[in-house]
Scaffold this motif. Structure first.
Motif, PDB file in Angstrom:
ATOM      1  N   PRO A 122       0.792  -1.233   0.000  1.00 34.47           N
ATOM      2  CA  PRO A 122       0.000   0.000   0.000  1.00 34.47           C
ATOM      3  C   PRO A 122       0.824   1.283   0.000  1.00 34.47           C
ATOM      4  CG  PRO A 122      -0.977  -1.597   1.507  1.00 34.47           C
ATOM      5  CD  PRO A 122       0.339  -2.172   1.059  1.00 34.47           C
ATOM      6  N   ILE A 123       2.045   1.261   0.537  1.00 37.79           N
ATOM      7  CA  ILE A 123       2.854   2.477   0.577  1.00 37.79           C
ATOM      8  C   ILE A 123       3.145   2.993  -0.834  1.00 37.79           C
ATOM      9  CG2 ILE A 123       5.081   1.275   0.644  1.00 37.79           C
ATOM     10  CD1 ILE A 123       4.190   4.576   2.448  1.00 37.79           C
ATOM     11  N   GLN A 124       3.264   2.075  -1.789  1.00 32.48           N
ATOM     12  CA  GLN A 124       3.496   2.483  -3.175  1.00 32.48           C
ATOM     13  C   GLN A 124       2.264   3.185  -3.747  1.00 32.48           C
ATOM     14  OE1 GLN A 124       4.740  -1.719  -3.851  1.00 32.48           O
ATOM     15  NE2 GLN A 124       6.093  -0.809  -5.392  1.00 32.48           N
ATOM     16  N   ILE A 125       1.101   2.724  -3.328  1.00 29.88           N
ATOM     17  CA  ILE A 125      -0.145   3.366  -3.754  1.00 29.88           C
ATOM     18  C   ILE A 125      -0.249   4.752  -3.135  1.00 29.88           C
ATOM     19  CG2 ILE A 125      -2.669   3.204  -3.688  1.00 29.88           C
ATOM     20  CD1 ILE A 125      -2.336   0.144  -3.764  1.00 29.88           C
ATOM     21  N   ASP A 126       0.159   4.876  -1.879  1.00 31.24           N
ATOM     22  CA  ASP A 126       0.188   6.191  -1.230  1.00 31.24           C
ATOM     23  C   ASP A 126       1.082   7.151  -2.011  1.00 31.24           C
ATOM     24  OD1 ASP A 126      -1.474   5.331   0.820  1.00 31.24           O
ATOM     25  OD2 ASP A 126       0.185   4.855   2.178  1.00 31.24           O
TER      26      ASP A 126
END
Length: 263
Positions: free
Chosen positions: A119-123
């Motif tokens: 999810p951090i990449q999506i953030d």
């Protein structure tokens, strides 16, 4: 046997750790989201997702002389329905800075193209102005794919899910994805064949999703072939990055007709 894909994902795991330790990347670029789905719903002809890609693991340097903003502006001027920006640095020489700059320079939707596993990449994609992201079924288990899809949707992002075979397409089912990309490139062998789009098109279309054909599209006849198979759009990078007459190349792609469409 280790593959290029294995190496990419191993590097992504290291990158995820670095991203979680680095908060400044998450300084939000305030933008109103733009919809590729809406563009496809209103399209009268095949849509072009034009990609900015300096390099790739299989091709090496494609073109590292072009500036992302200048190229993206030309893409939009010549009818691109969306712009794809590679954000992987290690293998594709891209960055979130490229994504942010392009998003501020064009009015069409912008796709964050990367190997997303966390999810951090999506953030980071969302904070850099992405309107949609790519999720690759080949590198995610079914539960991971569903989790990341739902997380991206919660951030207001559209999601293009990429598949290469029927097994990967089965993973897409629970997501209800409206955008499915068929990658004509096998990510383990890097062999490319438009047969893949032709083989999977009916199954993809039966889900109600829009079909985007990815990789291996270099000539007008390639566009005609995947369009005839049922593709609603194409994602093209190398052919556009190498083109000596970009306007003409894009015009040829946009004007491609299926056999049935010719007089």
């Amino acid at each position: 046997m280790e593959t290029i894909l294995n190496r990419i994902i191993e590097e992504k795991r290291k990158e995820v750790i670095r991203l979680k330790e680095c908060s400044q990347i998450l300084q939000n670029l305030e933008t109103d989201k733009r919809s590729l789905i809406q563009k496809l719903q209103n399209a009268k002809d095949i849509a072009i997702i034009a990609e900015f890609k300096r390099a790739s693991p299989s091709k090496g340097i494609i073109n590292n002389q072009l500036e992302p903003v200048e190229q993206a502006i030309v893409y939009e001027k010549n009818g691109a329905s969306a712009i794809s920006v590679l954000t992987d640095q290690s293998f594709f020489q891209g960055s979130f800075s490229d994504l942010r700059a392009v998003r501020q320079a064009v009015t069409v939707p912008v796709l964050c193209k990367d190997f997303i596993i966390d999810p951090i990449q999506i953030d980071c994609a969302a904070s850099s102005g992405a309107d949609l992201i790519l999720l690759i079924a080949a590198v995610l288990e079914e539960d991971e794919l569903l989790m990341l899809y739902q997380y991206a949707k919660s951030k207001g992002l559209e999601v293009l899910i990429e598949v290469h075979d029927y097994k990967e397409l089965e993973k897409v089912g629970k997501t209800g994805a409206k955008l499915v990309g068929v990658n004509n490139r096998d990510l383990t062998s890097f062999h490319v064949s438009l047969d893949v789009t032709e083989k999977l098109a009916e199954a993809v279309k039966s889900t109600g999703a829009f079909l985007i054909s990815e990789s291996g599209i270099h000539l007008q006849k390639d566009v005609e072939r995947v369009k005839k198979a049922g593709a609603d759009g194409i994602l093209v990078g190398e052919a556009l990055m190498k083109s000596s007459d970009l306007s003409r190349t894009m015009q040829n792609f946009r004007l491609a007709q299926t056999t049935e469409g010719k007089l």
